[in-house]
Write a protein that holds these residues in place. Sequence first.
Motif, PDB file in Angstrom:
ATOM      1  N   GLU A  40       0.813  -1.210   0.000  1.00 29.33           N
ATOM      2  CA  GLU A  40       0.000   0.000   0.000  1.00 29.33           C
ATOM      3  C   GLU A  40       0.850   1.266   0.000  1.00 29.33           C
ATOM      4  OE1 GLU A  40      -2.823  -0.235   3.196  1.00 29.33           O
ATOM      5  OE2 GLU A  40      -3.736  -2.033   2.357  1.00 29.33           O
ATOM      6  N   ASP A  41       2.035   1.222   0.588  1.00 28.49           N
ATOM      7  CA  ASP A  41       2.936   2.366   0.611  1.00 28.49           C
ATOM      8  C   ASP A  41       3.699   2.416  -0.709  1.00 28.49           C
ATOM      9  OD1 ASP A  41       4.540   4.486   2.174  1.00 28.49           O
ATOM     10  OD2 ASP A  41       6.083   3.118   1.396  1.00 28.49           O
ATOM     11  N   TYR A  42       3.627   3.554  -1.400  1.00 24.84           N
ATOM     12  CA  TYR A  42       4.195   3.646  -2.744  1.00 24.84           C
ATOM     13  C   TYR A  42       5.692   3.380  -2.770  1.00 24.84           C
ATOM     14  CZ  TYR A  42       4.808   5.218  -7.519  1.00 24.84           C
ATOM     15  OH  TYR A  42       5.114   5.276  -8.854  1.00 24.84           O
ATOM     16  N   LYS A  43       6.421   3.925  -1.810  1.00 24.41           N
ATOM     17  CA  LYS A  43       7.873   3.752  -1.795  1.00 24.41           C
ATOM     18  C   LYS A  43       8.253   2.287  -1.579  1.00 24.41           C
ATOM     19  CE  LYS A  43      12.076   5.527   0.325  1.00 24.41           C
ATOM     20  NZ  LYS A  43      12.640   6.457   1.297  1.00 24.41           N
ATOM     21  N   SER A  44       7.629   1.638  -0.607  1.00 24.05           N
ATOM     22  CA  SER A  44       7.972   0.231  -0.370  1.00 24.05           C
ATOM     23  C   SER A  44       7.434  -0.664  -1.486  1.00 24.05           C
ATOM     24  CB  SER A  44       7.488  -0.232   1.005  1.00 24.05           C
ATOM     25  OG  SER A  44       6.093  -0.127   1.124  1.00 24.05           O
ATOM     26  N   TYR A  45       6.313  -0.279  -2.073  1.00 20.93           N
ATOM     27  CA  TYR A  45       5.768  -1.010  -3.219  1.00 20.93           C
ATOM     28  C   TYR A  45       6.793  -1.032  -4.361  1.00 20.93           C
ATOM     29  CZ  TYR A  45       3.047  -1.548  -7.540  1.00 20.93           C
ATOM     30  OH  TYR A  45       2.601  -1.940  -8.770  1.00 20.93           O
ATOM     31  N   ARG A  46       7.385   0.124  -4.641  1.00 20.92           N
ATOM     32  CA  ARG A  46       8.399   0.187  -5.697  1.00 20.92           C
ATOM     33  C   ARG A  46       9.590  -0.703  -5.367  1.00 20.92           C
ATOM     34  NH1 ARG A  46       9.839   5.866  -8.158  1.00 20.92           N
ATOM     35  NH2 ARG A  46      11.242   4.440  -9.197  1.00 20.92           N
ATOM     36  N   HIS A  47       9.970  -0.729  -4.091  1.00 17.95           N
ATOM     37  CA  HIS A  47      11.088  -1.583  -3.673  1.00 17.95           C
ATOM     38  C   HIS A  47      10.748  -3.060  -3.899  1.00 17.95           C
ATOM     39  CE1 HIS A  47      14.581  -2.899  -1.446  1.00 17.95           C
ATOM     40  NE2 HIS A  47      13.789  -3.657  -0.713  1.00 17.95           N
ATOM     41  N   VAL A  48       9.552  -3.456  -3.506  1.00 21.17           N
ATOM     42  CA  VAL A  48       9.111  -4.839  -3.705  1.00 21.17           C
ATOM     43  C   VAL A  48       9.098  -5.179  -5.190  1.00 21.17           C
ATOM     44  CG1 VAL A  48       7.130  -6.407  -3.510  1.00 21.17           C
ATOM     45  CG2 VAL A  48       7.789  -4.979  -1.561  1.00 21.17           C
ATOM     46  N   ASN A  69       2.033   6.502 -13.327  1.00 24.24           N
ATOM     47  CA  ASN A  69       1.077   5.571 -12.737  1.00 24.24           C
ATOM     48  C   ASN A  69       0.803   5.851 -11.260  1.00 24.24           C
ATOM     49  OD1 ASN A  69       0.632   4.023 -15.060  1.00 24.24           O
ATOM     50  ND2 ASN A  69       2.594   3.016 -14.763  1.00 24.24           N
ATOM     51  N   ARG A  70       1.585   6.731 -10.664  1.00 21.52           N
ATOM     52  CA  ARG A  70       1.456   6.977  -9.226  1.00 21.52           C
ATOM     53  C   ARG A  70       0.070   7.523  -8.853  1.00 21.52           C
ATOM     54  NH1 ARG A  70       5.919   9.575  -5.289  1.00 21.52           N
ATOM     55  NH2 ARG A  70       4.779   9.201  -3.394  1.00 21.52           N
ATOM     56  N   GLU A  71      -0.422   8.496  -9.590  1.00 16.82           N
ATOM     57  CA  GLU A  71      -1.726   9.066  -9.276  1.00 16.82           C
ATOM     58  C   GLU A  71      -2.826   8.025  -9.470  1.00 16.82           C
ATOM     59  OE1 GLU A  71      -4.795  12.588 -10.590  1.00 16.82           O
ATOM     60  OE2 GLU A  71      -2.690  12.771 -11.163  1.00 16.82           O
ATOM     61  N   LEU A  72      -2.777   7.276 -10.557  1.00 18.89           N
ATOM     62  CA  LEU A  72      -3.773   6.230 -10.792  1.00 18.89           C
ATOM     63  C   LEU A  72      -3.740   5.202  -9.672  1.00 18.89           C
ATOM     64  CD1 LEU A  72      -5.880   4.716 -12.463  1.00 18.89           C
ATOM     65  CD2 LEU A  72      -3.984   3.687 -13.748  1.00 18.89           C
ATOM     66  N   ARG A  73      -2.550   4.768  -9.304  1.00 19.45           N
ATOM     67  CA  ARG A  73      -2.413   3.789  -8.228  1.00 19.45           C
ATOM     68  C   ARG A  73      -2.965   4.343  -6.925  1.00 19.45           C
ATOM     69  NH1 ARG A  73       0.379   2.417  -4.014  1.00 19.45           N
ATOM     70  NH2 ARG A  73       0.830   0.254  -3.615  1.00 19.45           N
ATOM     71  N   SER A  74      -2.683   5.599  -6.652  1.00 18.67           N
ATOM     72  CA  SER A  74      -3.167   6.232  -5.435  1.00 18.67           C
ATOM     73  C   SER A  74      -4.697   6.250  -5.400  1.00 18.67           C
ATOM     74  CB  SER A  74      -2.616   7.650  -5.345  1.00 18.67           C
ATOM     75  OG  SER A  74      -3.052   8.279  -4.183  1.00 18.67           O
ATOM     76  N   ARG A  75      -5.292   6.582  -6.517  1.00 17.39           N
ATOM     77  CA  ARG A  75      -6.760   6.611  -6.581  1.00 17.39           C
ATOM     78  C   ARG A  75      -7.353   5.205  -6.411  1.00 17.39           C
ATOM     79  NH1 ARG A  75      -8.859  11.126 -10.802  1.00 17.39           N
ATOM     80  NH2 ARG A  75      -7.417  12.759 -10.155  1.00 17.39           N
TER      81      ARG A  75
END
Length: 81
Positions: A40-48, A69-75
């Motif tokens: 759910e956390d964008y930074k750790s998601y990118r790491h994973v 894709n960050r805004e879409l993912r956030s929504r």
Amino acid sequence: MALYWPEKKVALDIIDDPCRRPFTGGDDWTVLQVTCDELEDYKSYRHVMAQLAALLDKQVPDDGEWERNRELRSRLMSQVA
């Protein structure tokens, strides 16, 4: 929940998913264990995703692709909660 790539013997195991069926593959598999919070956390998601891409011998999308894709993912994630 676990996602599997049998041809690479790689699994992504989401260990705190309430519907989880734990990974049961052999010792020759690489299992990346993550939590829902990490995804759910964008930074750790990118790491994973970077770790997973490396295990699958894939290239990680460049920062431009991630940022678009960050805004879409956030929504989308806000609709899940």
